[in-house]
Design a protein around this motif. Structure first.
Motif, PDB file in Angstrom:
ATOM      1  N   ASP A   1     -29.695 -42.929  54.979  1.00 37.30           N
ATOM      2  CA  ASP A   1     -29.473 -41.641  55.249  1.00 37.30           C
ATOM      3  C   ASP A   1     -28.225 -41.239  56.213  1.00 37.30           C
ATOM      4  OD1 ASP A   1     -30.589 -42.933  57.503  1.00 37.30           O
ATOM      5  OD2 ASP A   1     -31.505 -41.207  58.231  1.00 37.30           O
ATOM      6  N   LEU A   2     -28.152 -42.290  57.103  1.00 34.46           N
ATOM      7  CA  LEU A   2     -26.658 -41.815  58.012  1.00 34.46           C
ATOM      8  C   LEU A   2     -25.656 -42.143  57.020  1.00 34.46           C
ATOM      9  CD1 LEU A   2     -25.303 -41.913  60.812  1.00 34.46           C
ATOM     10  CD2 LEU A   2     -25.515 -44.345  60.893  1.00 34.46           C
ATOM     11  N   MET A   3     -25.704 -43.115  55.989  1.00 33.56           N
ATOM     12  CA  MET A   3     -24.663 -43.290  55.293  1.00 33.56           C
ATOM     13  C   MET A   3     -24.240 -42.132  54.133  1.00 33.56           C
ATOM     14  SD  MET A   3     -24.239 -46.418  52.296  1.00 33.56           S
ATOM     15  CE  MET A   3     -25.794 -45.766  51.217  1.00 33.56           C
ATOM     16  N   LEU A   4     -25.385 -41.500  53.632  1.00 36.12           N
ATOM     17  CA  LEU A   4     -25.066 -40.227  52.819  1.00 36.12           C
ATOM     18  C   LEU A   4     -24.593 -39.163  53.534  1.00 36.12           C
ATOM     19  CD1 LEU A   4     -28.138 -40.736  50.421  1.00 36.12           C
ATOM     20  CD2 LEU A   4     -25.922 -41.228  49.847  1.00 36.12           C
ATOM     21  N   ARG A   5     -25.185 -39.109  54.723  1.00 35.99           N
ATOM     22  CA  ARG A   5     -24.765 -37.782  55.729  1.00 35.99           C
ATOM     23  C   ARG A   5     -23.351 -38.082  55.989  1.00 35.99           C
ATOM     24  NH1 ARG A   5     -27.641 -38.663  60.195  1.00 35.99           N
ATOM     25  NH2 ARG A   5     -29.644 -38.302  59.014  1.00 35.99           N
ATOM     26  N   SER A   6     -22.780 -39.095  56.214  1.00 44.91           N
ATOM     27  CA  SER A   6     -21.390 -39.149  56.483  1.00 44.91           C
ATOM     28  C   SER A   6     -20.426 -39.103  55.354  1.00 44.91           C
ATOM     29  CB  SER A   6     -20.969 -40.869  56.939  1.00 44.91           C
ATOM     30  OG  SER A   6     -21.218 -41.734  56.125  1.00 44.91           O
ATOM     31  N   VAL A   7     -20.994 -39.331  54.037  1.00 42.55           N
ATOM     32  CA  VAL A   7     -20.281 -38.923  52.935  1.00 42.55           C
ATOM     33  C   VAL A   7     -20.054 -37.339  52.864  1.00 42.55           C
ATOM     34  CG1 VAL A   7     -20.468 -39.423  50.375  1.00 42.55           C
ATOM     35  CG2 VAL A   7     -20.754 -41.191  51.884  1.00 42.55           C
ATOM     36  N   ALA A   8     -21.232 -36.597  53.055  1.00 41.94           N
ATOM     37  CA  ALA A   8     -21.527 -35.316  52.782  1.00 41.94           C
ATOM     38  C   ALA A   8     -20.294 -34.665  53.670  1.00 41.94           C
ATOM     39  CB  ALA A   8     -22.590 -35.060  52.882  1.00 41.94           C
ATOM     40  N   ASP A   9     -20.272 -35.160  54.898  1.00 37.23           N
ATOM     41  CA  ASP A   9     -19.289 -34.882  56.069  1.00 37.23           C
ATOM     42  C   ASP A   9     -17.866 -35.139  55.634  1.00 37.23           C
ATOM     43  OD1 ASP A   9     -18.804 -33.476  58.474  1.00 37.23           O
ATOM     44  OD2 ASP A   9     -18.732 -35.449  59.245  1.00 37.23           O
ATOM     45  N   LYS A  10     -17.518 -36.201  55.316  1.00 38.78           N
ATOM     46  CA  LYS A  10     -16.137 -36.596  55.060  1.00 38.78           C
ATOM     47  C   LYS A  10     -15.598 -36.424  53.547  1.00 38.78           C
ATOM     48  CE  LYS A  10     -15.511 -37.310  59.365  1.00 38.78           C
ATOM     49  NZ  LYS A  10     -14.847 -36.706  60.277  1.00 38.78           N
ATOM     50  N   VAL A  11     -16.282 -36.899  52.725  1.00 35.99           N
ATOM     51  CA  VAL A  11     -15.836 -36.893  51.240  1.00 35.99           C
ATOM     52  C   VAL A  11     -16.908 -36.148  50.444  1.00 35.99           C
ATOM     53  CG1 VAL A  11     -14.092 -38.664  50.992  1.00 35.99           C
ATOM     54  CG2 VAL A  11     -16.329 -39.219  51.301  1.00 35.99           C
ATOM     55  N   PRO A  12     -17.032 -34.916  50.636  1.00 33.25           N
ATOM     56  CA  PRO A  12     -18.210 -34.261  49.849  1.00 33.25           C
ATOM     57  C   PRO A  12     -17.990 -34.241  48.396  1.00 33.25           C
ATOM     58  CG  PRO A  12     -16.780 -32.420  50.990  1.00 33.25           C
ATOM     59  CD  PRO A  12     -16.433 -33.855  51.442  1.00 33.25           C
ATOM     60  N   GLU A  13     -16.614 -34.494  47.959  1.00 35.33           N
ATOM     61  CA  GLU A  13     -16.239 -34.804  46.529  1.00 35.33           C
ATOM     62  C   GLU A  13     -17.119 -35.595  45.844  1.00 35.33           C
ATOM     63  OE1 GLU A  13     -12.810 -33.150  48.699  1.00 35.33           O
ATOM     64  OE2 GLU A  13     -14.280 -34.722  48.863  1.00 35.33           O
ATOM     65  N   ILE A  14     -17.369 -36.753  46.429  1.00 44.51           N
ATOM     66  CA  ILE A  14     -18.298 -37.843  45.818  1.00 44.51           C
ATOM     67  C   ILE A  14     -19.621 -38.056  46.341  1.00 44.51           C
ATOM     68  CG2 ILE A  14     -16.099 -39.213  45.378  1.00 44.51           C
ATOM     69  CD1 ILE A  14     -17.244 -41.056  47.860  1.00 44.51           C
ATOM     70  N   TYR A  15     -20.071 -36.919  47.098  1.00 41.86           N
ATOM     71  CA  TYR A  15     -21.633 -37.067  47.618  1.00 41.86           C
ATOM     72  C   TYR A  15     -22.683 -37.051  46.467  1.00 41.86           C
ATOM     73  CZ  TYR A  15     -25.833 -35.580  49.842  1.00 41.86           C
ATOM     74  OH  TYR A  15     -26.977 -35.538  50.168  1.00 41.86           O
ATOM     75  N   ARG A  16     -22.444 -36.451  45.480  1.00 43.98           N
ATOM     76  CA  ARG A  16     -23.534 -36.032  44.508  1.00 43.98           C
ATOM     77  C   ARG A  16     -23.780 -37.438  43.574  1.00 43.98           C
ATOM     78  NH1 ARG A  16     -22.963 -30.830  40.573  1.00 43.98           N
ATOM     79  NH2 ARG A  16     -24.971 -31.848  39.863  1.00 43.98           N
ATOM     80  N   PHE A  17     -22.558 -38.182  43.482  1.00 38.22           N
ATOM     81  CA  PHE A  17     -22.488 -39.474  42.832  1.00 38.22           C
ATOM     82  C   PHE A  17     -23.203 -40.330  43.653  1.00 38.22           C
ATOM     83  CE2 PHE A  17     -20.637 -43.654  41.952  1.00 38.22           C
ATOM     84  CZ  PHE A  17     -21.112 -44.136  40.911  1.00 38.22           C
ATOM     85  N   CYS A  18     -22.723 -40.433  45.059  1.00 38.90           N
ATOM     86  CA  CYS A  18     -23.196 -41.698  46.004  1.00 38.90           C
ATOM     87  C   CYS A  18     -24.726 -41.093  46.524  1.00 38.90           C
ATOM     88  CB  CYS A  18     -22.589 -41.367  47.518  1.00 38.90           C
ATOM     89  SG  CYS A  18     -20.896 -41.768  47.239  1.00 38.90           S
ATOM     90  N   HIS A  19     -25.133 -39.942  46.433  1.00 38.53           N
ATOM     91  CA  HIS A  19     -26.691 -39.578  46.325  1.00 38.53           C
ATOM     92  C   HIS A  19     -27.517 -40.004  45.302  1.00 38.53           C
ATOM     93  CE1 HIS A  19     -30.270 -37.048  46.259  1.00 38.53           C
ATOM     94  NE2 HIS A  19     -30.091 -36.924  47.717  1.00 38.53           N
ATOM     95  N   LEU A  20     -26.975 -39.838  44.004  1.00 35.38           N
ATOM     96  CA  LEU A  20     -27.729 -40.464  42.909  1.00 35.38           C
ATOM     97  C   LEU A  20     -27.655 -41.938  42.838  1.00 35.38           C
ATOM     98  CD1 LEU A  20     -28.767 -38.980  40.280  1.00 35.38           C
ATOM     99  CD2 LEU A  20     -26.626 -39.753  39.117  1.00 35.38           C
ATOM    100  N   SER A  21     -26.782 -42.433  43.432  1.00 27.11           N
ATOM    101  CA  SER A  21     -26.789 -43.911  43.563  1.00 27.11           C
ATOM    102  C   SER A  21     -27.659 -44.611  44.702  1.00 27.11           C
ATOM    103  CB  SER A  21     -25.512 -44.590  43.871  1.00 27.11           C
ATOM    104  OG  SER A  21     -24.432 -44.267  42.863  1.00 27.11           O
ATOM    105  N   TYR A  22     -27.922 -43.802  45.892  1.00 22.31           N
ATOM    106  CA  TYR A  22     -28.547 -44.429  46.903  1.00 22.31           C
ATOM    107  C   TYR A  22     -29.730 -43.407  47.405  1.00 22.31           C
ATOM    108  CZ  TYR A  22     -24.932 -48.247  47.138  1.00 22.31           C
ATOM    109  OH  TYR A  22     -24.217 -49.128  46.850  1.00 22.31           O
ATOM    110  N   ASN A  23     -30.166 -42.337  46.915  1.00 27.89           N
ATOM    111  CA  ASN A  23     -31.356 -41.645  47.589  1.00 27.89           C
ATOM    112  C   ASN A  23     -32.541 -42.371  47.427  1.00 27.89           C
ATOM    113  OD1 ASN A  23     -31.225 -40.986  44.465  1.00 27.89           O
ATOM    114  ND2 ASN A  23     -32.413 -39.158  45.182  1.00 27.89           N
ATOM    115  N   GLN A  24     -32.631 -43.359  46.461  1.00 24.09           N
ATOM    116  CA  GLN A  24     -33.832 -44.000  46.317  1.00 24.09           C
ATOM    117  C   GLN A  24     -33.769 -45.640  46.162  1.00 24.09           C
ATOM    118  OE1 GLN A  24     -36.052 -42.806  42.608  1.00 24.09           O
ATOM    119  NE2 GLN A  24     -34.177 -41.919  41.995  1.00 24.09           N
ATOM    120  N   PRO A  25     -34.768 -46.197  46.524  1.00 21.74           N
ATOM    121  CA  PRO A  25     -34.537 -47.605  46.245  1.00 21.74           C
ATOM    122  C   PRO A  25     -34.075 -48.043  44.922  1.00 21.74           C
ATOM    123  CG  PRO A  25     -36.484 -47.100  47.427  1.00 21.74           C
ATOM    124  CD  PRO A  25     -36.092 -45.750  46.936  1.00 21.74           C
ATOM    125  N   SER A  26     -33.222 -49.072  44.633  1.00 21.12           N
ATOM    126  CA  SER A  26     -32.720 -49.241  43.420  1.00 21.12           C
ATOM    127  C   SER A  26     -33.279 -50.871  42.838  1.00 21.12           C
ATOM    128  CB  SER A  26     -31.283 -49.329  43.221  1.00 21.12           C
ATOM    129  OG  SER A  26     -30.580 -50.083  44.371  1.00 21.12           O
TER     130      SER A  26
END
Length: 662
Positions: free
Chosen positions: A97-122
């Motif tokens: 959650d900390l990782m995805l929050r930092s992506v949304a804050d600093k590089v929101p352009e790639i947030y949707r891809f990162c969220h899709l990759s890590y929002n649930q256990p893989s």
């Protein structure tokens, strides 16, 4: 599907210090997308990370951290320490959650891809088991380093230590003992928020004075500077430097023993590209080891490796030539004793600005590096030249070029025989050593057998490749086997000509230029035909006709020219071809393609083949086509050199009398 698509295959790699490092190899589409996202994000965040977090988007960051830490340790007084902080299972412990929050804050352009990759256990597959990845980025994900560094970077900005350098999960702090201890307390207090836990059993304290008594360091490993390393490189001369170089020596010895199980061509390529100087390059660039005696021992092992792979016994001069770059007539297996000063000075110069930024808060570190100053002074006095400065000093080749020039002059001045001078001139010609750069791919006809490698390397270095014997033509062949290259009754000459001509013809076909071999109907009084003709114009509305020939570099009739100028024999043969087909030049563009047994090409042939390679690249959209064409030609020359040399051996079928005597 997301847990599967953004999962991967798990590989367990054993760490040198013990334990297992899990590497997740994601699926192709996910990795391609992640690489694109990482390229964009790293370029956007390089200023944000610099100069503290050196693991993402900072060229030379690893080397800068080692150089800056070495400078700090050499200058720090008593009461100061450098702490190396190790985190337990860092990548797999960072909170998502900390990782995805930092992506949304600093590089929101790639947030949707990162969220899709890590929002649930893989789902990670290991052998026949399935493992769910719950926390942190995957080690093996192209975005992994950036996703790890982004959320912890605010914590790296907070420390008050004079030296703060992070390289992903490796953190180095330097300063007064109490300040460093307070910073470690701050990092420990953030463990619950980040998920990262300090592994005190693997943390180190480096100090000139006895072990500090601060409670924060009670479980840390205390080291003197000469016992310490950072990011795999020893920091100063001493026991750690000895141990590191000795370890590299042992690894190289193991590699040589294992390479003997491979074919000579595979072993030579791997040895040159991976297991010789490249294996030591990080140490050579980061550590001041230029005068270390173990480097000579490693050079001796490199020489032993070349001899074992090629089945040759090299003299000192032949080993000196072998250690030169391929374009200088060598094999590209560089001697580490000659390479070490250039590598260290180039690294220090290229990272100097970043070092100064890392040390800007230090009151003790000198503005100039005394170790680098000493090595620069030695380099300048040895070569009698001023040290490179400015941007060119950042390139290792700028420091290495005078070294190579000196070694080449030493080699040249030691050669008294005209045939040796001609050989050295020839193997330094453009594209003469292209066969050494070709990958050994059997499907592409680019693999040489062990005996061919033995002969090709032996001819290139002027080594003995056989016992003196009598050729079937009656001439005595010496230990270098050179007679076979010019023997009039030798084998393989016709096959070599047809193979080279076929390569040119096929290359024209790849460039979408129809052509014919040995065309009929071209005007000649003696009825002889050139080797080929294009059926559409090549230039200025004229078709091109070509003729291939191969001549021996060391033939007695050519030695006077080839010993002074590379390609002299090829140009002479090309002139004869041009005179022979002079009448065709009125209607066609005639191109003689003359090659020598040691590799040089005539200028007209070189220009034609270079243009042909460019046209193939236009058709295939692969910029490497020209290099591939020259590699195939060079391979063919070496393959048939071996055929002609072996043709000097009087081979006969055993008779019944021979069998009865056994």
């Amino acid at each position: 599907m997301s847990p599967v698509l953004f999962g991967g295959n798990l590989i367990a790699l054993e760490k040198k210090t013990g334990g297992v490092r899990p590497i997740a190899v994601g699926y192709t589409l996910r990795r391609i997308a992640a690489k694109c996202a990482n390229a964009y994000a790293a370029s956007q965040l390089s200023d944000y990370f610099s100069p503290i977090q050196l693991g993402v988007g900072i060229p030379g960051g690893c080397e800068a951290a080692v150089h800056a830490t070495r400078r700090y340790i050499e200058a720090m007084p008593d009461g100061y320490v450098v702490a190396k902080i190790d985190f337990s299972n860092a990548f797999n412990s960072l909170r998502k959650d900390l990782m995805l929050r930092s992506v949304a804050d600093k590089v929101p352009e790639i947030y949707r891809f990162c969220h899709l990759s890590y929002n649930q256990p893989s789902v990670l597959k290991f052998e026949n088991r399935m493992i769910l990845s719950q926390e942190g980025p995957h080690q093996g994900d192209p975005l992994g380093p950036l996703l790890f560094c982004l959320p912890i970077h605010p914590d790296l900005v907070q420390p008050k230590s004079e030296l703060v350098a992070g390289y992903m999960d490796d953190l180095t702090l330097g300063g007064p003992t109490d300040v460093v201890a307070a910073d470690i307390d701050h990092i420990t207090a953030r463990e619950m928020q980040t998920g990262l836990h300090i592994n005190a059993a693997k943390c180190e304290i480096i100090s000139h004075s006895p072990a500090p008594r601060a409670s924060q360091f009670s479980n840390f490993i205390f080291l003197a500077p000469h016992e310490a390393e950072l990011l795999g490189a020893p920091l100063v001369t001493g026991s750690k430097m000895d141990a590191t170089l000795d370890s590299r020596h042992a690894e190289l010895n193991t590699a040589i023993n294992r390479l003997s199980l491979l074919s000579a061509h595979d072993a030579l390529i791997l040895f040159r590209a991976s297991f010789s100087a490249p294996k030591l390059m990080h140490t050579l660039r980061c550590a001041p080891c230029a005068k270390h005696p173990l480097l000579k021992k490693i050079d001796g092992l490199l020489r032993k490796g070349i001899c074992a792979i090629t089945n040759l016994d090299l003299t000192d001069l032949q080993w000196l030539q072998a250690s030169l770059p391929v374009k200088e007539g060598g094999l590209g297996v560089r001697r580490v004793t000659s390479l070490a000063p250039s590598a260290f000075l180039a690294s220090a110069a290229g990272t100097e600005t970043l070092q100064q930024q890392l040390l800007i808060r230090s009151a003790t570190a000198a503005t100039t590096d005394p170790t680098v100053t000493s090595v620069r002074s030695t380099w300048s006095s040895v070569h009698g030249l001023p040290c490179p400065s400015g941007v060119i000093a950042h390139r290792q080749s700028s420091w290495d070029k005078p070294v190579i020039t000196s070694e080449r002059e030493t080699l040249t001045s030691s050669l008294s025989d005209s045939s040796d001078k001609a050989r050295l001139q020839a193997v330094r010609a453009p594209h003469s050593g292209d066969w050494l750069n070709a990958l050994p791919l059997s499907a592409c006809g680019l693999r040489l057998d062990d005996n061919t490698i033995h002969i090709a390397v032996g001819l290139r270095l002027g080594a003995n490749i056989c016992e003196p014997h009598q050729c079937p033509c009656g001439v005595v062949t010496d230990a270098k086997g050179l007679h076979g290259l010019s023997c009039k009754g030798g084998t393989g000459r016709s096959a070599r000509h047809h193979n080279l001509n076929d390569l040119v013809w096929r290359a024209l076909g790849k460039a979408n230029i129809p052509s014919v071999k040995e065309p009929t109907g071209l005007f000649r009084s003696d009825g002889k035909r050139p080797d080929g003709l294009t059926l559409i114009p090549w230039k200025n509305g004229k078709c091109v006709t070509w003729d291939v020939t191969v001549t021996d570099t060391l033939a007695q009739s050519y030695l006077s020219s080839t010993s002074s100028t590379s390609g002299g024999a090829a140009e002479a043969a090309a002139d004869r071809k041009s005179l022979k087909y002079a009448q065709l030049a009125q209607t066609y563009i005639f191109v003689p393609i003359a090659m020598e047994t040691f590799g040089p090409l005539n200028m007209a042939g070189f220009q034609f083949l270079n243009e042909l390679g460019r046209r193939i690249s236009q058709e295939s959209d692969d910029s490497r086509e020209c290099a591939f064409l020259f590699q195939r030609l060079s391979m063919t020359i070496q393959r048939f050199n071996a055929v002609t040399v072996q043709g000097t051996f009087a081979m006969r079928t055993p008779t019944e009398d021979d069998i009865s005597d056994i």
